[in-house]
Scaffold this motif. Structure first.
Motif, PDB file in Angstrom:
ATOM      1  N   MET A  35       0.825  -1.197   0.000  1.00 16.45           N
ATOM      2  CA  MET A  35       0.000   0.000   0.000  1.00 16.45           C
ATOM      3  C   MET A  35       0.869   1.260   0.000  1.00 16.45           C
ATOM      4  O   MET A  35       0.662   2.164  -0.796  1.00 16.45           O
ATOM      5  CB  MET A  35      -0.927  -0.054   1.215  1.00 16.45           C
ATOM      6  N   LEU A  36       1.842   1.337   0.917  1.00 15.43           N
ATOM      7  CA  LEU A  36       2.729   2.497   1.004  1.00 15.43           C
ATOM      8  C   LEU A  36       3.579   2.634  -0.258  1.00 15.43           C
ATOM      9  O   LEU A  36       3.867   3.747  -0.700  1.00 15.43           O
ATOM     10  CB  LEU A  36       3.626   2.369   2.248  1.00 15.43           C
ATOM     11  N   GLN A  55       2.650   2.088  -3.222  1.00  8.23           N
ATOM     12  CA  GLN A  55       1.826   2.697  -4.273  1.00  8.23           C
ATOM     13  C   GLN A  55       1.466   4.151  -3.938  1.00  8.23           C
ATOM     14  O   GLN A  55       1.352   4.992  -4.825  1.00  8.23           O
ATOM     15  CB  GLN A  55       0.543   1.887  -4.465  1.00  8.23           C
ATOM     16  N   LEU A  56       1.306   4.440  -2.675  1.00  9.02           N
ATOM     17  CA  LEU A  56       0.909   5.782  -2.241  1.00  9.02           C
ATOM     18  C   LEU A  56       2.064   6.784  -2.381  1.00  9.02           C
ATOM     19  O   LEU A  56       1.853   7.929  -2.778  1.00  9.02           O
ATOM     20  CB  LEU A  56       0.420   5.715  -0.793  1.00  9.02           C
TER      21      LEU A  56
END
Length: 199
Positions: free
Chosen positions: A1-2, A4-5
């Motif tokens: 997730m991180l 991609q963020l």
């Protein structure tokens, strides 16, 4: 997730800085260097005081001055801020009237403008721009025909010979761009400034 963020946030910040700050500042700098007067609104100064812009029409009402074409701009009603009322040459609210050819309000406004021209004794035939508004409502120009139509009332109010006013209008008439684009026109503010300079 991180994983991609993080790239998304980096790209957001990068493109915000490029397109929101760097590009507008660069264009503003180029405009100030290459076209300073135009970038600052083509303001006209007289005796150390700004009297207007070549690009925005003004509402001249005295018979001592040439008048611009009617304006359809509106502004908030001083008595009720939720309503809009006619506010000629309101540069904060440039827009056409959006009234169609079957609109009674448009017909009434055009007829009132025509009657005012006849009442002022300008001419027997009213120029189109004496009775109709421009798309922006702030057009600073009128046709040479409308300027010539106003000679009688301006000459009478100022006690100036009409031939001098005809020569002044001829000198202030801007011709078609490259001889083919647009129509001959007269900037009303510049004409009135030249009028005030007549001795």
């Amino acid at each position: 997730m991180l994983s991609q963020l993080r790239p998304a946030l980096v790209l957001l910040i990068l493109f915000t800085a490029l397109t929101g700050l760097a590009y507008p500042l660069a264009i503003s700098a180029v405009a100030q260097l290459a076209f300073s007067a135009k970038a600052n609104g083509t303001l006209i100064e007289r005796d150390g005081k700004i009297v207007g812009s070549e690009l925005i029409g003004q509402n001249f009402v005295s018979d001592r001055y040439f008048h611009g074409r009617p304006s359809a701009t509106v502004g908030p009603d001083p008595a009720d801020a939720t309503r809009m009322v006619d506010a000629p040459y309101n540069a904060a609210n440039s827009a056409g009237s959006n009234l169609g050819p079957t609109s009674k309000k448009l017909l009434d406004r055009v007829n009132a403008a025509i009657e005012a021209e006849f009442a002022a004794g300008r001419i027997d035939i009213v120029a189109a721009d004496a009775a109709t508004t421009s798309a922006s409502g702030l057009d600073p120009h009128i046709s040479p025909q409308y300027a010539l139509a106003q000679i009688g009332s301006v000459a009478k109010a100022r006690g100036i010979d009409e031939s001098r006013l005809r020569a002044l209008i001829a000198a202030q008439t801007e011709q078609r761009l490259a001889g083919v684009i647009g129509e001959p026109r007269v900037n009303v503010l510049l004409l009135n400034i030249a009028l005030d300079a007549l001795k």
